[in-house]
Design a protein around this motif. Structure first.
Motif, PDB file in Angstrom:
ATOM      1  N   LEU A  59      26.832-104.821 -10.010  1.00  0.00           N
ATOM      2  CA  LEU A  59      26.591-106.206  -9.619  1.00  0.00           C
ATOM      3  C   LEU A  59      26.662-106.274  -8.103  1.00  0.00           C
ATOM      4  O   LEU A  59      27.738-106.221  -7.519  1.00  0.00           O
ATOM      5  N   VAL A  60      25.504-106.348  -7.473  1.00  0.00           N
ATOM      6  CA  VAL A  60      25.428-106.322  -6.013  1.00  0.00           C
ATOM      7  C   VAL A  60      25.146-107.715  -5.478  1.00  0.00           C
ATOM      8  O   VAL A  60      24.510-108.534  -6.134  1.00  0.00           O
ATOM      9  N   LYS A  61      25.638-107.994  -4.293  1.00  0.00           N
ATOM     10  CA  LYS A  61      25.459-109.306  -3.665  1.00  0.00           C
ATOM     11  C   LYS A  61      23.987-109.523  -3.342  1.00  0.00           C
ATOM     12  O   LYS A  61      23.350-108.698  -2.706  1.00  0.00           O
ATOM     13  N   SER A  62      23.463-110.635  -3.817  1.00  0.00           N
ATOM     14  CA  SER A  62      22.061-110.965  -3.548  1.00  0.00           C
ATOM     15  C   SER A  62      21.893-111.406  -2.103  1.00  0.00           C
ATOM     16  O   SER A  62      22.853-111.780  -1.433  1.00  0.00           O
ATOM     17  N   GLY A  63      20.667-111.361  -1.652  1.00  0.00           N
ATOM     18  CA  GLY A  63      20.344-111.797  -0.306  1.00  0.00           C
ATOM     19  C   GLY A  63      18.842-111.964  -0.176  1.00  0.00           C
ATOM     20  O   GLY A  63      18.114-111.865  -1.165  1.00  0.00           O
ATOM     21  N   SER A  64      18.365-112.175   1.037  1.00  0.00           N
ATOM     22  CA  SER A  64      16.940-112.426   1.238  1.00  0.00           C
ATOM     23  C   SER A  64      16.082-111.228   0.826  1.00  0.00           C
ATOM     24  O   SER A  64      14.962-111.400   0.345  1.00  0.00           O
ATOM     25  N   GLU A  65      16.575-110.027   0.993  1.00  0.00           N
ATOM     26  CA  GLU A  65      15.814-108.838   0.617  1.00  0.00           C
ATOM     27  C   GLU A  65      16.070-108.406  -0.816  1.00  0.00           C
ATOM     28  O   GLU A  65      15.361-107.551  -1.344  1.00  0.00           O
ATOM     29  N   LEU A  66      17.073-108.973  -1.440  1.00  0.00           N
ATOM     30  CA  LEU A  66      17.424-108.637  -2.821  1.00  0.00           C
ATOM     31  C   LEU A  66      17.817-109.931  -3.533  1.00  0.00           C
ATOM     32  O   LEU A  66      18.990-110.209  -3.746  1.00  0.00           O
ATOM     33  N   PRO A  67      16.829-110.750  -3.906  1.00  0.00           N
ATOM     34  CA  PRO A  67      17.134-112.045  -4.507  1.00  0.00           C
ATOM     35  C   PRO A  67      17.614-111.934  -5.947  1.00  0.00           C
ATOM     36  O   PRO A  67      17.235-111.007  -6.675  1.00  0.00           O
ATOM     37  N   ALA A  68      18.451-112.858  -6.361  1.00  0.00           N
ATOM     38  CA  ALA A  68      18.872-112.958  -7.760  1.00  0.00           C
ATOM     39  C   ALA A  68      17.758-113.679  -8.524  1.00  0.00           C
ATOM     40  O   ALA A  68      16.801-114.176  -7.935  1.00  0.00           O
ATOM     41  N   GLY A  69      17.904-113.716  -9.844  1.00  0.00           N
ATOM     42  CA  GLY A  69      16.914-114.400 -10.671  1.00  0.00           C
ATOM     43  C   GLY A  69      15.758-113.500 -11.045  1.00  0.00           C
ATOM     44  O   GLY A  69      14.622-113.948 -11.131  1.00  0.00           O
ATOM     45  N   ILE A  70      16.041-112.234 -11.265  1.00  0.00           N
ATOM     46  CA  ILE A  70      14.985-111.265 -11.574  1.00  0.00           C
ATOM     47  C   ILE A  70      14.969-110.914 -13.062  1.00  0.00           C
ATOM     48  O   ILE A  70      15.918-111.191 -13.791  1.00  0.00           O
ATOM     49  N   ASP A  71      13.899-110.307 -13.485  1.00  0.00           N
ATOM     50  CA  ASP A  71      13.843-109.691 -14.806  1.00  0.00           C
ATOM     51  C   ASP A  71      14.392-108.285 -14.597  1.00  0.00           C
ATOM     52  O   ASP A  71      13.740-107.439 -13.994  1.00  0.00           O
ATOM     53  N   THR A  72      15.614-108.050 -15.051  1.00  0.00           N
ATOM     54  CA  THR A  72      16.284-106.780 -14.782  1.00  0.00           C
ATOM     55  C   THR A  72      15.649-105.612 -15.522  1.00  0.00           C
ATOM     56  O   THR A  72      15.772-104.476 -15.087  1.00  0.00           O
ATOM     57  N   GLY A  73      15.030-105.893 -16.659  1.00  0.00           N
ATOM     58  CA  GLY A  73      14.518-104.812 -17.490  1.00  0.00           C
ATOM     59  C   GLY A  73      15.616-104.112 -18.271  1.00  0.00           C
ATOM     60  O   GLY A  73      15.356-103.193 -19.028  1.00  0.00           O
ATOM     61  N   VAL A  74      16.850-104.553 -18.106  1.00  0.00           N
ATOM     62  CA  VAL A  74      17.994-103.924 -18.775  1.00  0.00           C
ATOM     63  C   VAL A  74      17.986-104.296 -20.252  1.00  0.00           C
ATOM     64  O   VAL A  74      17.927-105.477 -20.594  1.00  0.00           O
ATOM     65  N   ARG A  75      18.032-103.285 -21.094  1.00  0.00           N
ATOM     66  CA  ARG A  75      18.108-103.472 -22.549  1.00  0.00           C
ATOM     67  C   ARG A  75      19.514-103.099 -22.998  1.00  0.00           C
ATOM     68  O   ARG A  75      19.952-101.975 -22.794  1.00  0.00           O
ATOM     69  N   LEU A  76      20.203-104.050 -23.594  1.00  0.00           N
ATOM     70  CA  LEU A  76      21.553-103.833 -24.101  1.00  0.00           C
ATOM     71  C   LEU A  76      21.489-103.698 -25.617  1.00  0.00           C
ATOM     72  O   LEU A  76      20.763-104.441 -26.279  1.00  0.00           O
ATOM     73  N   ALA A  77      22.243-102.751 -26.157  1.00  0.00           N
ATOM     74  CA  ALA A  77      22.264-102.516 -27.600  1.00  0.00           C
ATOM     75  C   ALA A  77      23.462-103.212 -28.221  1.00  0.00           C
ATOM     76  O   ALA A  77      24.535-103.275 -27.625  1.00  0.00           O
ATOM     77  N   THR A  78      23.270-103.728 -29.436  1.00  0.00           N
ATOM     78  CA  THR A  78      24.352-104.359 -30.186  1.00  0.00           C
ATOM     79  C   THR A  78      24.199-104.017 -31.663  1.00  0.00           C
ATOM     80  O   THR A  78      23.077-103.912 -32.159  1.00  0.00           O
ATOM     81  N   PRO A  79      25.304-103.865 -32.375  1.00  0.00           N
ATOM     82  CA  PRO A  79      25.194-103.628 -33.815  1.00  0.00           C
ATOM     83  C   PRO A  79      24.878-104.901 -34.594  1.00  0.00           C
ATOM     84  O   PRO A  79      24.472-104.842 -35.748  1.00  0.00           O
ATOM     85  N   ASP A  80      25.048-106.085 -33.963  1.00  0.00           N
ATOM     86  CA  ASP A  80      24.837-107.355 -34.657  1.00  0.00           C
ATOM     87  C   ASP A  80      24.197-108.370 -33.705  1.00  0.00           C
ATOM     88  O   ASP A  80      24.888-109.076 -32.973  1.00  0.00           O
ATOM     89  N   ALA A  81      22.865-108.418 -33.729  1.00  0.00           N
ATOM     90  CA  ALA A  81      22.142-109.298 -32.812  1.00  0.00           C
ATOM     91  C   ALA A  81      22.425-110.776 -33.082  1.00  0.00           C
ATOM     92  O   ALA A  81      22.494-111.570 -32.158  1.00  0.00           O
ATOM     93  N   ARG A  82      22.601-111.143 -34.354  1.00  0.00           N
ATOM     94  CA  ARG A  82      22.875-112.555 -34.668  1.00  0.00           C
ATOM     95  C   ARG A  82      24.213-112.990 -34.062  1.00  0.00           C
ATOM     96  O   ARG A  82      24.315-114.070 -33.470  1.00  0.00           O
TER      97      ARG A  82
END
Length: 126
Positions: A59-82
């Motif tokens: 978790l890095v500090k956002s700024g003008s060259e690295l704005p927050a609010g992005i589509d991270t593309g990170v896929r998290l796995a869970t045994p129970d999606a519901r």
């Protein structure tokens, strides 16, 4: 056959406006802080990992060259999606529709308070 240059993904950086708030959120979701230090004045490196996971989330500090609010593309796995969907909804996060396609595992997306999008996929048999 070529020898691979890389052996694994070490960390994925996600820009956030408030590192402490983001850390608290992800710790509440089961991630554990594995590194949290100011490497130089004004530059804090913060990493969290899932139990048994080799890849960390930084978790890095956002700024003008690295704005927050992005589509991270990170896929998290869970045994129970519901259950994960319900928990994230109860936390007040923006949670997408639970997709239940016959040809794929249950999945959905959510946004953290900074608007960063993450994806969740159920693992194991349905």
């Amino acid at each position: 056959m070529t020898t691979p240059i890389f052996g694994s993904v070490l960390t994925v950086a996600v820009p956030v406006t408030d590192q402490d708030a983001a850390k608290a959120l992800f710790e509440s979701l089961g991630l554990k802080t594995t590194f949290d230090r100011e490497l130089q004045p004004g530059f804090r490196w913060l990493e969290l990992s899932l139990p048994g996971g080799a890849t960390t989330l930084s978790l890095v500090k956002s700024g003008s060259e690295l704005p927050a609010g992005i589509d991270t593309g990170v896929r998290l796995a869970t045994p129970d999606a519901r259950a994960a969907h319900a928990t994230l909804t109860e936390l007040g996060l923006a949670v997408g529709e639970l997709l239940a396609w016959e040809t794929a595992p249950l999945m959905f997306s959510f946004r953290d308070p900074d608007g960063n999008r993450f994806y969740v996929t159920e693992t194991g048999a349905r």
